[in-house]
Scaffold this motif. Structure first.
Motif, PDB file in Angstrom:
ATOM      1  N   SER A   1      29.184 -11.579  65.320  1.00 41.18           N
ATOM      2  CA  SER A   1      29.651 -11.195  63.987  1.00 41.18           C
ATOM      3  C   SER A   1      30.564  -9.995  64.140  1.00 41.18           C
ATOM      4  O   SER A   1      30.307  -9.103  64.942  1.00 41.18           O
ATOM      5  N   ASP A   2      31.641  -9.984  63.400  1.00 41.37           N
ATOM      6  CA  ASP A   2      32.611  -8.903  63.451  1.00 41.37           C
ATOM      7  C   ASP A   2      32.909  -8.475  62.022  1.00 41.37           C
ATOM      8  O   ASP A   2      33.525  -9.218  61.261  1.00 41.37           O
ATOM      9  N   PHE A   3      32.434  -7.285  61.666  1.00 41.38           N
ATOM     10  CA  PHE A   3      32.693  -6.699  60.352  1.00 41.38           C
ATOM     11  C   PHE A   3      33.580  -5.472  60.490  1.00 41.38           C
ATOM     12  O   PHE A   3      33.732  -4.702  59.563  1.00 41.38           O
ATOM     13  N   GLU A   4      34.161  -5.270  61.670  1.00 42.48           N
ATOM     14  CA  GLU A   4      34.817  -4.017  62.006  1.00 42.48           C
ATOM     15  C   GLU A   4      35.893  -3.605  61.020  1.00 42.48           C
ATOM     16  O   GLU A   4      36.021  -2.444  60.680  1.00 42.48           O
ATOM     17  N   ASP A   5      36.694  -4.540  60.520  1.00 41.34           N
ATOM     18  CA  ASP A   5      37.763  -4.198  59.592  1.00 41.34           C
ATOM     19  C   ASP A   5      37.418  -4.558  58.144  1.00 41.34           C
ATOM     20  O   ASP A   5      38.269  -4.521  57.273  1.00 41.34           O
ATOM     21  N   ALA A   6      36.161  -4.901  57.902  1.00 43.46           N
ATOM     22  CA  ALA A   6      35.745  -5.341  56.568  1.00 43.46           C
ATOM     23  C   ALA A   6      35.545  -4.161  55.630  1.00 43.46           C
ATOM     24  O   ALA A   6      35.324  -3.029  56.054  1.00 43.46           O
ATOM     25  N   GLU A   7      35.619  -4.469  54.361  1.00 46.28           N
ATOM     26  CA  GLU A   7      35.236  -3.522  53.317  1.00 46.28           C
ATOM     27  C   GLU A   7      34.006  -4.116  52.659  1.00 46.28           C
ATOM     28  O   GLU A   7      34.101  -5.080  51.901  1.00 46.28           O
ATOM     29  N   ILE A   8      32.837  -3.568  52.990  1.00 48.18           N
ATOM     30  CA  ILE A   8      31.575  -4.135  52.509  1.00 48.18           C
ATOM     31  C   ILE A   8      31.036  -3.270  51.384  1.00 48.18           C
ATOM     32  O   ILE A   8      30.864  -2.059  51.542  1.00 48.18           O
ATOM     33  N   ALA A   9      30.789  -3.894  50.257  1.00 52.43           N
ATOM     34  CA  ALA A   9      30.167  -3.241  49.111  1.00 52.43           C
ATOM     35  C   ALA A   9      29.119  -4.209  48.581  1.00 52.43           C
ATOM     36  O   ALA A   9      29.151  -4.625  47.432  1.00 52.43           O
ATOM     37  N   MET A  10      28.210  -4.608  49.447  1.00 56.19           N
ATOM     38  CA  MET A  10      27.250  -5.662  49.127  1.00 56.19           C
ATOM     39  C   MET A  10      25.924  -5.062  48.678  1.00 56.19           C
ATOM     40  O   MET A  10      25.263  -4.369  49.453  1.00 56.19           O
ATOM     41  N   ALA A  11      25.543  -5.315  47.441  1.00 57.81           N
ATOM     42  CA  ALA A  11      24.260  -4.839  46.931  1.00 57.81           C
ATOM     43  C   ALA A  11      23.118  -5.727  47.407  1.00 57.81           C
ATOM     44  O   ALA A  11      21.959  -5.339  47.350  1.00 57.81           O
ATOM     45  N   GLY A  12      23.449  -6.902  47.899  1.00 52.47           N
ATOM     46  CA  GLY A  12      22.446  -7.860  48.346  1.00 52.47           C
ATOM     47  C   GLY A  12      21.962  -7.585  49.756  1.00 52.47           C
ATOM     48  O   GLY A  12      21.911  -6.442  50.206  1.00 52.47           O
ATOM     49  N   THR A  13      21.623  -8.660  50.483  1.00 49.87           N
ATOM     50  CA  THR A  13      20.967  -8.568  51.781  1.00 49.87           C
ATOM     51  C   THR A  13      21.826  -9.151  52.889  1.00 49.87           C
ATOM     52  O   THR A  13      22.363 -10.249  52.746  1.00 49.87           O
ATOM     53  N   LEU A  14      21.917  -8.422  53.988  1.00 50.38           N
ATOM     54  CA  LEU A  14      22.479  -8.950  55.227  1.00 50.38           C
ATOM     55  C   LEU A  14      21.281  -9.234  56.122  1.00 50.38           C
ATOM     56  O   LEU A  14      20.586  -8.306  56.550  1.00 50.38           O
ATOM     57  N   LEU A  15      21.018 -10.503  56.365  1.00 49.39           N
ATOM     58  CA  LEU A  15      19.862 -10.946  57.146  1.00 49.39           C
ATOM     59  C   LEU A  15      20.342 -11.395  58.516  1.00 49.39           C
ATOM     60  O   LEU A  15      21.179 -12.294  58.625  1.00 49.39           O
ATOM     61  N   VAL A  16      19.835 -10.768  59.568  1.00 45.20           N
ATOM     62  CA  VAL A  16      20.194 -11.123  60.934  1.00 45.20           C
ATOM     63  C   VAL A  16      18.973 -11.766  61.570  1.00 45.20           C
ATOM     64  O   VAL A  16      17.979 -11.093  61.849  1.00 45.20           O
ATOM     65  N   GLY A  17      19.029 -13.087  61.756  1.00 43.47           N
ATOM     66  CA  GLY A  17      17.894 -13.820  62.293  1.00 43.47           C
ATOM     67  C   GLY A  17      18.179 -14.355  63.675  1.00 43.47           C
ATOM     68  O   GLY A  17      19.143 -13.975  64.335  1.00 43.47           O
ATOM     69  N   GLY A  18      17.321 -15.257  64.136  1.00 44.85           N
ATOM     70  CA  GLY A  18      17.497 -15.899  65.429  1.00 44.85           C
ATOM     71  C   GLY A  18      17.101 -15.012  66.577  1.00 44.85           C
ATOM     72  O   GLY A  18      16.494 -13.958  66.411  1.00 44.85           O
ATOM     73  N   GLY A  19      17.471 -15.436  67.786  1.00 40.65           N
ATOM     74  CA  GLY A  19      17.100 -14.698  68.982  1.00 40.65           C
ATOM     75  C   GLY A  19      18.252 -14.439  69.918  1.00 40.65           C
ATOM     76  O   GLY A  19      18.066 -13.882  71.001  1.00 40.65           O
ATOM     77  N   ALA A  20      19.468 -14.816  69.530  1.00 38.12           N
ATOM     78  CA  ALA A  20      20.633 -14.594  70.394  1.00 38.12           C
ATOM     79  C   ALA A  20      21.038 -13.127  70.370  1.00 38.12           C
ATOM     80  O   ALA A  20      20.832 -12.431  69.374  1.00 38.12           O
ATOM     81  N   ASN A  21      21.613 -12.644  71.463  1.00 42.09           N
ATOM     82  CA  ASN A  21      22.186 -11.303  71.480  1.00 42.09           C
ATOM     83  C   ASN A  21      23.378 -11.300  70.530  1.00 42.09           C
ATOM     84  O   ASN A  21      24.193 -12.221  70.543  1.00 42.09           O
ATOM     85  N   LEU A  22      23.483 -10.263  69.704  1.00 46.56           N
ATOM     86  CA  LEU A  22      24.453 -10.258  68.622  1.00 46.56           C
ATOM     87  C   LEU A  22      24.898  -8.830  68.341  1.00 46.56           C
ATOM     88  O   LEU A  22      24.072  -7.913  68.340  1.00 46.56           O
ATOM     89  N   THR A  23      26.183  -8.635  68.099  1.00 48.09           N
ATOM     90  CA  THR A  23      26.695  -7.332  67.686  1.00 48.09           C
ATOM     91  C   THR A  23      27.040  -7.389  66.211  1.00 48.09           C
ATOM     92  O   THR A  23      27.749  -8.283  65.768  1.00 48.09           O
ATOM     93  N   VAL A  24      26.523  -6.428  65.455  1.00 46.65           N
ATOM     94  CA  VAL A  24      26.816  -6.312  64.030  1.00 46.65           C
ATOM     95  C   VAL A  24      27.423  -4.922  63.820  1.00 46.65           C
ATOM     96  O   VAL A  24      26.716  -3.926  63.788  1.00 46.65           O
TER      97      VAL A  24
END
Length: 195
Positions: free
Chosen positions: A44-67
């Motif tokens: 996942s790449d949010f590096e250039d994003a503009e996040i204004a999320m009042a909700g939930t960011l759910l990171v599941g699974g078992g893979a190695n992941l960069t957020v």
């Protein structure tokens, strides 16, 4: 459910229900909404994003992941993992932070996990299953402002700067943690026999 999600620069995505991404997420535009964006994939790449999320960011699974949230804020950041490492190179800011299951959260050197309510439960079959650490053994900061409940972790290099941490069923490894108290004992009240 989508295999891949890309939000280009200048575009926006509002999530008001639940959207699950099973492979890659690349967001260079804006992300908002009161729903749940669930990531169970590989990157996942949010590096250039503009996040204004009042909700939930759910990171599941078992893979190695960069957020990489690049300093943006989400309502709730939930790591519901079955193993692997979630790297948070920019740290994370959320109203609520939850980590359950098993795996590792790795924070960038000198970065901050900032949340009003932090709850981490890594006890599975009586054993600690969650690791919290700084990248390459570096110090990282925990700024919990209202609630901090930690159970079943191995922590490395965390400095709790606002609320102290009493980590039950937990231990320290590597770089010392500051303002943390570790208890190898996990206490469970069954409700039997009154108090």
């Amino acid at each position: 459910e989508l295999n891949r999600l890309t939000v280009a620069a200048g575009a926006s995505l509002t999530v008001n229900g639940e959207l699950t991404i099973t492979n890659t997420v690349e967001i260079a535009g804006s992300l908002d909404g009161s729903g749940t964006l669930a990531i169970t994939g590989l990157s996942s790449d949010f590096e250039d994003a503009e996040i204004a999320m009042a909700g939930t960011l759910l990171v599941g699974g078992g893979a190695n992941l960069t957020v990489d949230l690049s300093g943006d804020t989400v309502g709730s950041l939930v790591l519901a993992r079955t193993g692997g490492t979630v790297s948070l190179p920019s740290g994370a800011t959320a109203t609520n932070f939850r980590f359950t299951g098993s795996g590792t959260a790795e924070f960038g050197a000198g970065k901050v996990l900032s949340a009003a309510d932090v709850r981490i439960d890594g006890i599975v079959n009586g054993a600690a299953t969650i690791t919290l650490k700084g990248a390459a053994g570096a110090v990282w900061y925990l700024d919990a402002t209202k609630v901090v409940l930690v159970n079943g972790v191995t922590a490395n290099g965390s400095h709790a700067r606002i609320l102290p941490v009493l980590a039950t069923g937990s231990s320290q490894s590597g770089t010392a943690c500051v303002n943390w108290t570790f208890s190898g004992n996990q206490c469970v009240w069954s409700g039997a026999d009154g108090t």
